[in-house]
Design a protein around this motif. Structure first.
Motif, PDB file in Angstrom:
ATOM      1  N   ASP A 298       7.998   1.086 -13.252  1.00 29.71           N
ATOM      2  CA  ASP A 298       7.249   0.503 -14.367  1.00 29.71           C
ATOM      3  C   ASP A 298       5.934   1.241 -14.613  1.00 29.71           C
ATOM      4  N   ASN A 299       6.015   2.575 -14.623  1.00 31.70           N
ATOM      5  CA  ASN A 299       4.820   3.402 -14.759  1.00 31.70           C
ATOM      6  C   ASN A 299       5.011   4.387 -15.914  1.00 31.70           C
ATOM      7  N   ARG A 300       4.068   4.413 -16.829  1.00 26.01           N
ATOM      8  CA  ARG A 300       4.173   5.277 -18.006  1.00 26.01           C
ATOM      9  C   ARG A 300       4.261   6.751 -17.609  1.00 26.01           C
TER      10      ARG A 300
ATOM     11  N   ASP B  69       7.753   7.672 -16.701  1.00 23.94           N
ATOM     12  CA  ASP B  69       8.586   7.780 -17.905  1.00 23.94           C
ATOM     13  C   ASP B  69       8.364   9.123 -18.594  1.00 23.94           C
TER      14      ASP B  69
ATOM     15  N   GLU C 205      -3.820  12.060 -20.724  1.00 25.30           N
ATOM     16  CA  GLU C 205      -4.244  10.895 -21.477  1.00 25.30           C
ATOM     17  C   GLU C 205      -5.632  10.496 -21.017  1.00 25.30           C
TER      18      GLU C 205
END
Length: 316
Positions: A6-8, A11, A69
């Motif tokens: 569940d980690n951007r 992905d 980011e």
């Protein structure tokens, strides 16, 4: 590839894998600690991590950059004044110190910034250079000197031995130390290719650019001391003694005491004698040598002033 569930970032890593036709199989972990442990055990071939995390772990090397980011500080929507103050503080911090983040990274992760994994170019260089010629100043203890047995001595030899061992080159590359009486001569030999490296080198970027050389990250950083007689008054300084064989001392003196006259002498001992005899108002001295001066105060008083400035000695 090891990632975090569940980690951007994980992905993004799989999208990158598909775009480059790598076909990497994702192995997801609940925590970063589990991910690193699995990597250490060899259960995964790659891990996906932020650059700051990789820099904080000795032995890890970044092989590809997937993207970037921005990260922000968040405040409650009910605290607009706090947000304004934070933004003002950030702007002031970076206007005063533009390289604040880089300096913080070096201060906290200096042992991990340099990768132990050699590039192909570096491996080829080591393979074609079984002997590495390293120039050094033969009278600059504790950094470097020529011992009574004719062999190189000082901090330099310990540092280079440790570097070669850490890189796994201690049995492949032999260091041949080349002594020099004069800093300028050592730098000239380096520029002409007679030496592969030299130590110590005064690593101000502008000075190195004039010599057409590049320097490593600092091997050691220290403050400098100014030795003088009587009452200290910077505005009354007219003549400062310098060692004509030590361009590092000359460059530092010119930058710190602009407008003063330089008394060129042949050694630091002659510089100290000139101060004691009143032929010079003072001299810049390596702080690691200052105890030798203060120990002699009972026979030859020579009060000292410690400057808050810092210099870095590197290997070129």
């Amino acid at each position: 590839m090891g990632g975090i569930a569940d980690n951007r970032m994980s992905d993004m890593a799989m999208v990158w894998s598909e775009q480059n036709g790598l076909g990497l199989e994702p192995v997801l972990f609940e925590t970063q600690a589990e991910q690193l442990a699995a990597f250490e055990r060899g259960e995964v071939d790659l891990i996906c991590q932020t650059q700051s995390n990789v820099s904080g772990v000795v032995g890890l090397s970044m092989v590809a950059k997937l993207g970037e980011e921005p990260y922000y500080l968040a405040v409650s929507g009910k605290r607009p004044q706090l947000l304004a103050r934070l933004n003002t503080a950030l702007n002031r911090m970076f206007s005063i110190e533009p390289f604040l983040l880089q300096n913080l990274q070096y201060a906290n992760y200096s042992s991990a910034i340099t990768s132990k994994d050699l590039t192909e170019e570096e491996k080829n260089w080591a393979a074609s250079h079984p002997v590495m010629r390293v120039g050094y100043l033969n009278n600059y203890l504790p950094y470097s000197a020529k011992g009574e047995d004719g062999e190189a001595a000082g901090l330099m030899t310990d540092v280079l031995a440790g570097i070669l061992t850490a890189l796994g080159l201690d049995n492949q590359v032999r260091v041949e130390y080349v002594p020099s009486d004069n800093y300028n001569d050592m730098m000239a030999a380096l520029r002409q290719g007679e030496l592969d490296a030299a130590f110590p080198v005064y690593s101000r970027p502008w000075d190195l650019e004039q010599l057409q050389l590049a320097a490593s990250t600092p091997v050691v950083t220290c403050s400098e001391s100014f030795v003088f007689r009587g009452q200290y008054d910077k505005n009354q300084l007219k003549t400062i003694a310098v060692n004509s064989n030590n361009q590092m001392q000359i460059a530092y003196t010119l930058r710190t005491f602009p407008g003063t006259e330089l008394l060129l002498l042949r050694s630091i001992d002659e510089c100290l004698e000139a101060v004691l005899e009143g032929r010079a108002d003072g001299t810049v001295l390596n702080p690691l040598r200052t105890e030798l001066v203060t120990a002699a105060e009972s026979t030859a008083p020579c009060p000292m002033c410690r400057w808050a400035r810092r210099t870095a000695a590197a290997s070129a």
